[in-house]
Design a protein around this motif. Structure first.
Motif: not given
Length: 175
Positions: A136-142
């Motif tokens: 949805r946002t293109g961000h990454t989550k680690t």
């Protein structure tokens, strides 16, 4: 880097005596830097239960327990789940867990983290990381490299969660 960072607990007097529960099989570099750290190599879920039982009794003298690593502990749990499954159902492939086996594994991992967390010591868990892109946002989550919902839940079980990474500073990789 994760194991060495966890082993640096030995530099804090209140955290000494440190025991590393070595599931990954990679503590050689640590022993040179922190020779007073004790290690125990665990190769099966039964071995892990035996170590936990000894620690639970409480007469061990450790102030810090390091689980190295939670990623490998979950894999070890799944190996045990699949070993039991194949012993009961020889026709099943021991390399292909079903939904039931994943459910057992995830619940065992939750119980494992909570049990070690609740010991009257400082407990440090290391884990490999995985990065996911949020569509949805293109961000990454680690987050920790764990299977199933427990990858999202485990951080909520703990007081402090940190991420060790490298980045380039003045053309050098630094942690």
């Amino acid at each position: 880097g994760k194991t060495t960072l966890a082993g640096s607990a030995d530099e804090v007097p209140e955290m000494r005596k440190v025991l590393i529960i070595d599931i990954e099989g990679g503590v050689l570099s640590l022993k040179a830097r922190y020779p007073s750290i004790e290690t125990v190599r665990v190769k099966s879920w039964d071995d892990m239960q035996g170590v936990y039982d000894e620690l639970y009794v409480g007469n061990h003298g450790y102030n810090t327990i390091v689980i190295d690593s939670l990623t490998e502990a979950q894999k070890m749990s799944m190996d045990e789940v699949m070993r039991k499954l194949v012993a009961e159902h020889e026709e099943r492939n021991g390399d292909v867990p079903g939904i039931r086996e994943w459910g057992i594994n995830i619940e065992q991992t939750r119980k494992f983290v909570r049990a070690f967390r609740d010991l009257p010591v400082t407990t440090i868990f290391t884990a490999l990381s995985k990065t996911e892109q949020i569509k949805r946002t293109g961000h990454t989550k680690t987050k920790p490299s764990l299977a199933g919902k427990v990858a999202d839940e485990v951080a909520g079980f703990l007081d402090i969660v940190s991420y060790l990474y490298t980045k380039e500073v003045d053309r050098e990789q630094q942690r």
